[in-house]
Design a protein around this motif. Structure first.
Motif, PDB file in Angstrom:
ATOM      1  N   ALA A  97      39.661  39.078  46.252  1.00  0.00           N
ATOM      2  CA  ALA A  97      39.623  38.799  45.067  1.00  0.00           C
ATOM      3  C   ALA A  97      40.531  40.646  44.426  1.00  0.00           C
ATOM      4  O   ALA A  97      41.144  40.516  43.767  1.00  0.00           O
ATOM      5  N   GLU A  98      40.143  41.478  44.909  1.00  0.00           N
ATOM      6  CA  GLU A  98      40.486  42.413  45.116  1.00  0.00           C
ATOM      7  C   GLU A  98      42.094  42.907  45.204  1.00  0.00           C
ATOM      8  O   GLU A  98      42.797  42.931  44.101  1.00  0.00           O
ATOM      9  N   ALA A  99      42.141  42.622  46.098  1.00  0.00           N
ATOM     10  CA  ALA A  99      43.618  42.441  47.335  1.00  0.00           C
ATOM     11  C   ALA A  99      44.459  41.263  45.092  1.00  0.00           C
ATOM     12  O   ALA A  99      45.763  41.909  45.355  1.00  0.00           O
ATOM     13  N   PHE A 100      43.577  40.562  44.610  1.00  0.00           N
ATOM     14  CA  PHE A 100      44.451  39.199  43.661  1.00  0.00           C
ATOM     15  C   PHE A 100      45.139  40.158  42.691  1.00  0.00           C
ATOM     16  O   PHE A 100      45.893  40.331  42.246  1.00  0.00           O
ATOM     17  N   ASP A 109      52.599  33.125  35.930  1.00  0.00           N
ATOM     18  CA  ASP A 109      53.336  32.551  35.319  1.00  0.00           C
ATOM     19  C   ASP A 109      51.820  30.947  36.679  1.00  0.00           C
ATOM     20  O   ASP A 109      51.965  31.888  37.770  1.00  0.00           O
ATOM     21  N   ASP A 110      51.799  30.627  35.697  1.00  0.00           N
ATOM     22  CA  ASP A 110      50.787  29.443  37.247  1.00  0.00           C
ATOM     23  C   ASP A 110      50.830  28.634  38.904  1.00  0.00           C
ATOM     24  O   ASP A 110      50.368  29.284  39.782  1.00  0.00           O
ATOM     25  N   GLU A 111      52.795  28.481  38.611  1.00  0.00           N
ATOM     26  CA  GLU A 111      52.690  28.015  39.570  1.00  0.00           C
ATOM     27  C   GLU A 111      53.451  29.781  40.632  1.00  0.00           C
ATOM     28  O   GLU A 111      52.908  30.143  41.875  1.00  0.00           O
ATOM     29  N   GLU A 112      53.904  31.174  40.177  1.00  0.00           N
ATOM     30  CA  GLU A 112      53.650  31.772  41.124  1.00  0.00           C
ATOM     31  C   GLU A 112      52.377  32.367  41.638  1.00  0.00           C
ATOM     32  O   GLU A 112      51.524  32.886  42.430  1.00  0.00           O
ATOM     33  N   LEU A 113      51.193  32.239  40.653  1.00  0.00           N
ATOM     34  CA  LEU A 113      49.865  32.735  40.921  1.00  0.00           C
ATOM     35  C   LEU A 113      48.904  31.741  42.247  1.00  0.00           C
ATOM     36  O   LEU A 113      48.986  32.110  43.070  1.00  0.00           O
ATOM     37  N   LYS A 114      50.195  30.664  41.678  1.00  0.00           N
ATOM     38  CA  LYS A 114      49.648  29.552  43.149  1.00  0.00           C
ATOM     39  C   LYS A 114      50.302  29.937  44.385  1.00  0.00           C
ATOM     40  O   LYS A 114      49.852  29.990  45.329  1.00  0.00           O
ATOM     41  N   ALA A 115      51.375  30.595  44.166  1.00  0.00           N
ATOM     42  CA  ALA A 115      52.337  30.968  45.453  1.00  0.00           C
ATOM     43  C   ALA A 115      51.707  32.281  45.916  1.00  0.00           C
ATOM     44  O   ALA A 115      51.630  32.405  47.232  1.00  0.00           O
ATOM     45  N   LEU A 116      50.420  33.049  45.473  1.00  0.00           N
ATOM     46  CA  LEU A 116      50.167  33.641  45.875  1.00  0.00           C
ATOM     47  C   LEU A 116      49.566  34.175  46.845  1.00  0.00           C
ATOM     48  O   LEU A 116      48.331  33.040  47.211  1.00  0.00           O
ATOM     49  N   PRO A 117      49.383  34.462  48.656  1.00  0.00           N
ATOM     50  CA  PRO A 117      49.311  34.430  49.275  1.00  0.00           C
ATOM     51  C   PRO A 117      47.151  34.488  49.180  1.00  0.00           C
ATOM     52  O   PRO A 117      46.222  34.425  49.819  1.00  0.00           O
ATOM     53  N   GLU A 118      47.031  35.863  48.218  1.00  0.00           N
ATOM     54  CA  GLU A 118      46.019  35.850  47.906  1.00  0.00           C
ATOM     55  C   GLU A 118      44.936  34.271  47.446  1.00  0.00           C
ATOM     56  O   GLU A 118      44.167  34.795  47.373  1.00  0.00           O
ATOM     57  N   THR A 119      45.153  33.968  46.366  1.00  0.00           N
ATOM     58  CA  THR A 119      45.705  33.055  45.293  1.00  0.00           C
ATOM     59  C   THR A 119      44.962  31.682  47.428  1.00  0.00           C
ATOM     60  O   THR A 119      43.743  31.420  47.120  1.00  0.00           O
ATOM     61  N   LYS A 120      45.785  30.860  47.850  1.00  0.00           N
ATOM     62  CA  LYS A 120      45.437  30.781  48.364  1.00  0.00           C
ATOM     63  C   LYS A 120      44.455  30.797  49.538  1.00  0.00           C
ATOM     64  O   LYS A 120      43.862  30.143  49.767  1.00  0.00           O
ATOM     65  N   ALA A 121      44.400  32.009  49.987  1.00  0.00           N
ATOM     66  CA  ALA A 121      42.559  32.508  50.399  1.00  0.00           C
ATOM     67  C   ALA A 121      41.637  32.264  49.697  1.00  0.00           C
ATOM     68  O   ALA A 121      41.035  31.389  50.500  1.00  0.00           O
ATOM     69  N   PHE A 158      40.226  28.004  56.184  1.00  0.00           N
ATOM     70  CA  PHE A 158      40.476  29.228  56.159  1.00  0.00           C
ATOM     71  C   PHE A 158      40.737  29.786  57.187  1.00  0.00           C
ATOM     72  O   PHE A 158      42.612  30.885  57.225  1.00  0.00           O
ATOM     73  N   PHE A 159      40.570  30.210  58.756  1.00  0.00           N
ATOM     74  CA  PHE A 159      41.277  31.236  59.504  1.00  0.00           C
ATOM     75  C   PHE A 159      42.407  30.862  59.895  1.00  0.00           C
ATOM     76  O   PHE A 159      43.355  32.002  60.442  1.00  0.00           O
ATOM     77  N   ALA A 160      43.086  29.631  59.636  1.00  0.00           N
ATOM     78  CA  ALA A 160      43.872  29.341  60.629  1.00  0.00           C
ATOM     79  C   ALA A 160      44.998  29.440  59.874  1.00  0.00           C
ATOM     80  O   ALA A 160      46.252  30.550  59.695  1.00  0.00           O
ATOM     81  N   TYR A 161      44.552  30.298  58.261  1.00  0.00           N
ATOM     82  CA  TYR A 161      45.635  30.298  57.710  1.00  0.00           C
ATOM     83  C   TYR A 161      45.751  31.990  56.940  1.00  0.00           C
ATOM     84  O   TYR A 161      47.092  32.424  57.090  1.00  0.00           O
ATOM     85  N   ILE A 162      44.284  32.804  57.527  1.00  0.00           N
ATOM     86  CA  ILE A 162      44.229  33.967  58.189  1.00  0.00           C
ATOM     87  C   ILE A 162      45.635  34.238  58.795  1.00  0.00           C
ATOM     88  O   ILE A 162      45.752  35.388  58.700  1.00  0.00           O
ATOM     89  N   ASP A 174      48.046  47.065  51.042  1.00  0.00           N
ATOM     90  CA  ASP A 174      47.484  47.553  51.074  1.00  0.00           C
ATOM     91  C   ASP A 174      46.088  46.817  50.670  1.00  0.00           C
ATOM     92  O   ASP A 174      45.101  46.781  51.934  1.00  0.00           O
ATOM     93  N   ARG A 175      45.996  46.732  49.847  1.00  0.00           N
ATOM     94  CA  ARG A 175      44.508  45.574  49.566  1.00  0.00           C
ATOM     95  C   ARG A 175      43.637  44.598  50.383  1.00  0.00           C
ATOM     96  O   ARG A 175      43.724  43.685  51.157  1.00  0.00           O
TER      97      ARG A 175
END
Length: 182
Positions: A97-100, A109-121, A158-162, A174-175
């Motif tokens: 959440a801090e990294a997000f 926009d919503d698509e850019e937010l969804k594409a963030l790896p932080e959002t996926k995690a 989750f761990f596969a994604y990480i 860095d976050r």
């Protein structure tokens, strides 16, 4: 056999006047899913050192869910296999959440937010909680079976994604690096 532990610093006033020194308040709780009333122990210590954990868990056999503070790892190693530490998913979620929020999310926009790896995690962690929350009212055996069937695949995803992020060539804040490492 299951306990959760965490610590936080507190500023202790010197003789009741002005700033003194940093001390620590440790909290240790029995599992919320235990079949007995909860046990909550608060311990004041002048340091954050491992000695507190050594004294408190001297005869303990089981699992301690905690953050990644090195003293827990030292305790686990010294226990000769009697104590196993497990990571706290809430601490993990907090790092993502801090990294997000380090991102300029207001400009996306919503698509850019969804594409963030932080959002996926964060979404993968949400999926774990969604499967776990209904299990609280079950017996331990029922909960174990449901966790194996429904929660474990979410944790594995989750761990596969990480791990895919660890091996990626992406440039992370860095976050985000701290969240992935945690």
């Amino acid at each position: 056999r299951y306990t959760q532990s965490d610590e936080t610093y507190i500023q202790v006033n010197k003789d009741g006047y002005g700033p003194g020194h940093k001390s620590f308040l440790w909290v240790h709780t029995s599992s919320g899913l235990s079949e007995c009333p909860p046990i909550i122990v608060f311990c004041y210590e002048e340091t954050r050192g491992t000695d507190h954990l050594r004294r408190l868990f001297r005869e303990f056999l089981g699992y301690i869910t905690c953050d990644a503070y090195v003293s827990y790892q030292v305790l686990e190693k010294e226990s000769g296999g009697n104590i196993l530490t497990t990571g706290c998913l809430m601490h993990c979620r907090r790092y993502f959440a801090e990294a997000f929020f380090v991102q300029n999310v207001a400009a996306m926009d919503d698509e850019e937010l969804k594409a963030l790896p932080e959002t996926k995690a964060l979404m993968l962690i949400r999926d774990i909680y969604q499967e776990e929350n209904p299990l609280k009212e079950m017996t331990a055996d029922e909960r174990a079976a449901e966790r194996e069937a429904k929660v474990a695949p979410k944790v594995d995803a989750f761990f596969a994604y990480i791990h895919s992020l660890e091996n990626a060539d992406g440039i992370f804040s860095d976050r985000m690096k701290k969240a992935i490492t945690y």
